[in-house]
Write a protein that holds these residues in place. Structure first.
Motif, PDB file in Angstrom:
ATOM      1  N   SER A  28       0.754  -1.190   0.065  1.00 13.60           N
ATOM      2  CA  SER A  28      -0.088  -0.016   0.152  1.00 13.60           C
ATOM      3  C   SER A  28       0.749   1.345   0.025  1.00 13.60           C
ATOM      4  O   SER A  28       0.776   2.216   0.842  1.00 13.60           O
ATOM      5  CB  SER A  28      -0.933   0.003   1.110  1.00 13.60           C
ATOM      6  N   TYR A  29       1.865   1.242  -1.036  1.00 15.07           N
ATOM      7  CA  TYR A  29       2.650   2.322  -1.125  1.00 15.07           C
ATOM      8  C   TYR A  29       1.796   3.665  -1.019  1.00 15.07           C
ATOM      9  O   TYR A  29       2.581   4.644  -0.358  1.00 15.07           O
ATOM     10  CB  TYR A  29       3.386   2.184  -2.619  1.00 15.07           C
ATOM     11  N   TRP A  30       1.097   3.896  -1.499  1.00 16.17           N
ATOM     12  CA  TRP A  30       0.193   5.074  -1.559  1.00 16.17           C
ATOM     13  C   TRP A  30      -0.154   5.666  -0.155  1.00 16.17           C
ATOM     14  O   TRP A  30      -0.561   6.735   0.060  1.00 16.17           O
ATOM     15  CB  TRP A  30      -1.036   5.188  -2.434  1.00 16.17           C
ATOM     16  N   ARG A  31       0.017   4.693   0.865  1.00 19.32           N
ATOM     17  CA  ARG A  31      -0.567   5.172   2.408  1.00 19.32           C
ATOM     18  C   ARG A  31       0.809   5.935   3.072  1.00 19.32           C
ATOM     19  O   ARG A  31       0.666   6.146   4.094  1.00 19.32           O
ATOM     20  CB  ARG A  31      -0.928   4.060   2.893  1.00 19.32           C
ATOM     21  N   TYR A  32       1.971   5.867   2.403  1.00 19.04           N
ATOM     22  CA  TYR A  32       3.273   6.320   3.088  1.00 19.04           C
ATOM     23  C   TYR A  32       3.562   7.548   2.526  1.00 19.04           C
ATOM     24  O   TYR A  32       3.518   8.159   1.579  1.00 19.04           O
ATOM     25  CB  TYR A  32       4.129   5.365   2.935  1.00 19.04           C
ATOM     26  N   CYS A  33       4.058   8.525   3.622  1.00 18.47           N
ATOM     27  CA  CYS A  33       4.789   9.822   3.224  1.00 18.47           C
ATOM     28  C   CYS A  33       5.958   9.314   2.936  1.00 18.47           C
ATOM     29  O   CYS A  33       6.761   8.452   3.893  1.00 18.47           O
ATOM     30  CB  CYS A  33       4.642  10.555   4.646  1.00 18.47           C
ATOM     31  N   MET A  34       6.614   9.899   2.033  1.00 22.42           N
ATOM     32  CA  MET A  34       8.091   9.708   1.595  1.00 22.42           C
ATOM     33  C   MET A  34       8.908  10.845   1.814  1.00 22.42           C
ATOM     34  O   MET A  34       8.681  12.038   1.274  1.00 22.42           O
ATOM     35  CB  MET A  34       8.072   9.160   0.168  1.00 22.42           C
ATOM     36  N   GLY A  35      10.046  10.506   2.298  1.00 20.69           N
ATOM     37  CA  GLY A  35      11.100  11.637   2.504  1.00 20.69           C
ATOM     38  C   GLY A  35      12.424  11.432   2.060  1.00 20.69           C
ATOM     39  O   GLY A  35      12.729  10.441   2.008  1.00 20.69           O
ATOM     40  N   GLU A  44      23.962  16.657  11.941  1.00 23.43           N
ATOM     41  CA  GLU A  44      22.631  16.120  12.432  1.00 23.43           C
ATOM     42  C   GLU A  44      22.038  15.364  11.316  1.00 23.43           C
ATOM     43  O   GLU A  44      21.979  16.522  10.226  1.00 23.43           O
ATOM     44  CB  GLU A  44      21.717  16.388  13.480  1.00 23.43           C
ATOM     45  N   ARG A  45      21.289  14.601  11.063  1.00 21.74           N
ATOM     46  CA  ARG A  45      20.377  14.377   9.902  1.00 21.74           C
ATOM     47  C   ARG A  45      19.434  15.263   9.651  1.00 21.74           C
ATOM     48  O   ARG A  45      18.583  15.544  10.613  1.00 21.74           O
ATOM     49  CB  ARG A  45      19.866  12.804   9.811  1.00 21.74           C
ATOM     50  N   GLU A  46      19.257  15.808   8.574  1.00 23.36           N
ATOM     51  CA  GLU A  46      18.113  16.967   8.342  1.00 23.36           C
ATOM     52  C   GLU A  46      17.389  16.572   7.042  1.00 23.36           C
ATOM     53  O   GLU A  46      17.612  15.774   6.112  1.00 23.36           O
ATOM     54  CB  GLU A  46      18.769  18.325   8.015  1.00 23.36           C
ATOM     55  N   GLY A  47      16.093  17.150   7.393  1.00 22.41           N
ATOM     56  CA  GLY A  47      14.840  16.650   6.282  1.00 22.41           C
ATOM     57  C   GLY A  47      15.295  17.594   5.214  1.00 22.41           C
ATOM     58  O   GLY A  47      15.411  18.717   5.281  1.00 22.41           O
ATOM     59  N   VAL A  48      15.156  17.169   3.931  1.00 20.57           N
ATOM     60  CA  VAL A  48      15.432  18.185   2.762  1.00 20.57           C
ATOM     61  C   VAL A  48      14.418  18.009   1.999  1.00 20.57           C
ATOM     62  O   VAL A  48      13.844  19.149   1.733  1.00 20.57           O
ATOM     63  CB  VAL A  48      16.451  17.381   1.962  1.00 20.57           C
ATOM     64  N   ALA A  49      13.455  17.062   1.554  1.00 19.79           N
ATOM     65  CA  ALA A  49      12.257  17.347   1.168  1.00 19.79           C
ATOM     66  C   ALA A  49      11.201  15.996   1.519  1.00 19.79           C
ATOM     67  O   ALA A  49      11.681  14.981   1.758  1.00 19.79           O
ATOM     68  CB  ALA A  49      12.237  17.204  -0.396  1.00 19.79           C
ATOM     69  N   ALA A  50      10.051  16.361   1.361  1.00 21.14           N
ATOM     70  CA  ALA A  50       8.976  15.229   1.665  1.00 21.14           C
ATOM     71  C   ALA A  50       7.847  15.502   0.943  1.00 21.14           C
ATOM     72  O   ALA A  50       7.519  16.314   0.548  1.00 21.14           O
ATOM     73  CB  ALA A  50       8.672  15.172   3.046  1.00 21.14           C
ATOM     74  N   MET A  51       7.259  14.211   0.648  1.00 24.55           N
ATOM     75  CA  MET A  51       5.827  14.087  -0.278  1.00 24.55           C
ATOM     76  C   MET A  51       5.020  13.391   0.709  1.00 24.55           C
ATOM     77  O   MET A  51       4.825  12.321   0.698  1.00 24.55           O
ATOM     78  CB  MET A  51       6.244  13.251  -1.427  1.00 24.55           C
ATOM     79  N   ARG A 101       1.020   8.663  10.908  1.00 29.73           N
ATOM     80  CA  ARG A 101       2.110   8.900  11.861  1.00 29.73           C
ATOM     81  C   ARG A 101       2.254  10.563  11.768  1.00 29.73           C
ATOM     82  O   ARG A 101       3.146  11.067  12.884  1.00 29.73           O
ATOM     83  CB  ARG A 101       3.231   8.242  11.689  1.00 29.73           C
ATOM     84  N   VAL A 102       2.125  11.088  10.984  1.00 30.28           N
ATOM     85  CA  VAL A 102       2.764  12.672  10.520  1.00 30.28           C
ATOM     86  C   VAL A 102       1.798  13.598   9.909  1.00 30.28           C
ATOM     87  O   VAL A 102       1.006  13.127   9.339  1.00 30.28           O
ATOM     88  CB  VAL A 102       3.910  12.835   9.927  1.00 30.28           C
ATOM     89  N   THR A 103       1.931  14.857  10.393  1.00 27.80           N
ATOM     90  CA  THR A 103       1.490  15.816   9.343  1.00 27.80           C
ATOM     91  C   THR A 103       2.295  16.231   8.382  1.00 27.80           C
ATOM     92  O   THR A 103       3.557  16.021   8.493  1.00 27.80           O
ATOM     93  CB  THR A 103       0.945  17.012  10.288  1.00 27.80           C
ATOM     94  N   ARG A 104       1.831  17.032   7.346  1.00 37.10           N
ATOM     95  CA  ARG A 104       2.892  17.557   6.299  1.00 37.10           C
ATOM     96  C   ARG A 104       3.825  18.502   7.169  1.00 37.10           C
ATOM     97  O   ARG A 104       4.989  18.306   6.912  1.00 37.10           O
ATOM     98  CB  ARG A 104       1.853  18.365   5.418  1.00 37.10           C
ATOM     99  N   ALA A 105       3.224  19.098   7.927  1.00 32.41           N
ATOM    100  CA  ALA A 105       4.448  20.122   8.685  1.00 32.41           C
ATOM    101  C   ALA A 105       5.522  19.360   9.352  1.00 32.41           C
ATOM    102  O   ALA A 105       6.621  19.747   9.880  1.00 32.41           O
ATOM    103  CB  ALA A 105       3.676  20.919   9.655  1.00 32.41           C
ATOM    104  N   GLN A 106       5.294  17.935   9.858  1.00 36.25           N
ATOM    105  CA  GLN A 106       6.107  16.951  10.569  1.00 36.25           C
ATOM    106  C   GLN A 106       6.873  16.366   9.545  1.00 36.25           C
ATOM    107  O   GLN A 106       7.795  15.439  10.306  1.00 36.25           O
ATOM    108  CB  GLN A 106       5.387  16.337  11.825  1.00 36.25           C
ATOM    109  N   ALA A 110      13.242  13.549  11.012  1.00 35.69           N
ATOM    110  CA  ALA A 110      13.944  12.324  10.920  1.00 35.69           C
ATOM    111  C   ALA A 110      13.166  11.368  11.802  1.00 35.69           C
ATOM    112  O   ALA A 110      13.068  10.219  11.534  1.00 35.69           O
ATOM    113  CB  ALA A 110      15.134  12.399  10.977  1.00 35.69           C
ATOM    114  N   THR A 111      13.016  11.578  13.016  1.00 33.85           N
ATOM    115  CA  THR A 111      12.414  10.650  13.959  1.00 33.85           C
ATOM    116  C   THR A 111      11.055  10.241  13.889  1.00 33.85           C
ATOM    117  O   THR A 111      10.529   9.411  14.538  1.00 33.85           O
ATOM    118  CB  THR A 111      12.422  11.473  15.449  1.00 33.85           C
TER     119      THR A 111
END
Length: 125
Positions: A28-35, A44-51, A101-106, A110-111
């Motif tokens: 169910s790939y479409w159910r996941y947020c990908m980053g 530290e590991r930092e977020g670059v982009a997320a869909m 598990r997340v909102t777009r803002a979150q 990484a955690t």
């Protein structure tokens, strides 16, 4: 079993472009947020982009207008990177987390991510 495999990293001169790919085996790939995340030595590991979902992308400020995240319908996530700078040098990781598990803002934190690839190195000189 979830598997994320990145590819497309390499060495490029400043101002150049690269396209990273992440092949994701997710039920169910479409159910996941990908980053996409990156980690430079000593940082530290930092977020670059997320869909978060199709059409709901979010970017870290320093890459806005230069990077673009996209995903197809069969399990591959891309990160197009243009106008690369030496400070973009890092190991780049693909990650996935269930969207509930997340909102777009979150989605650049990484955690909040459950699944990670092994990374692909990007070096800009």
């Amino acid at each position: 079993q979830v598997q994320l495999v990145e590819s497309g990293g390499g060495s490029v001169q400043a101002g150049g472009s690269l396209r990273l790919s992440c092949a994701a085996s997710l039920y169910s790939y479409w159910r996941y947020c990908m980053g996409w995340f990156r980690q430079a030595p000593g940082k530290e590991r930092e977020g670059v982009a997320a869909m978060y979902r199709k059409g709901a992308a979010i970017y870290e400020d320093s890459v806005k207008g230069r990077f673009a995240i996209s995903k197809d319908n069969v399990g591959t996530v891309y990160l197009e990177m243009h106008s690369l700078r030496p400070e973009d040098t890092a190991m780049y990781y693909c990650a996935a987390t269930p969207r509930w598990r997340v909102t777009r803002a979150q989605s650049l934190t990484a955690t909040n991510y459950d699944f990670w690839g092994q990374g692909t190195q990007v070096t800009v000189s």
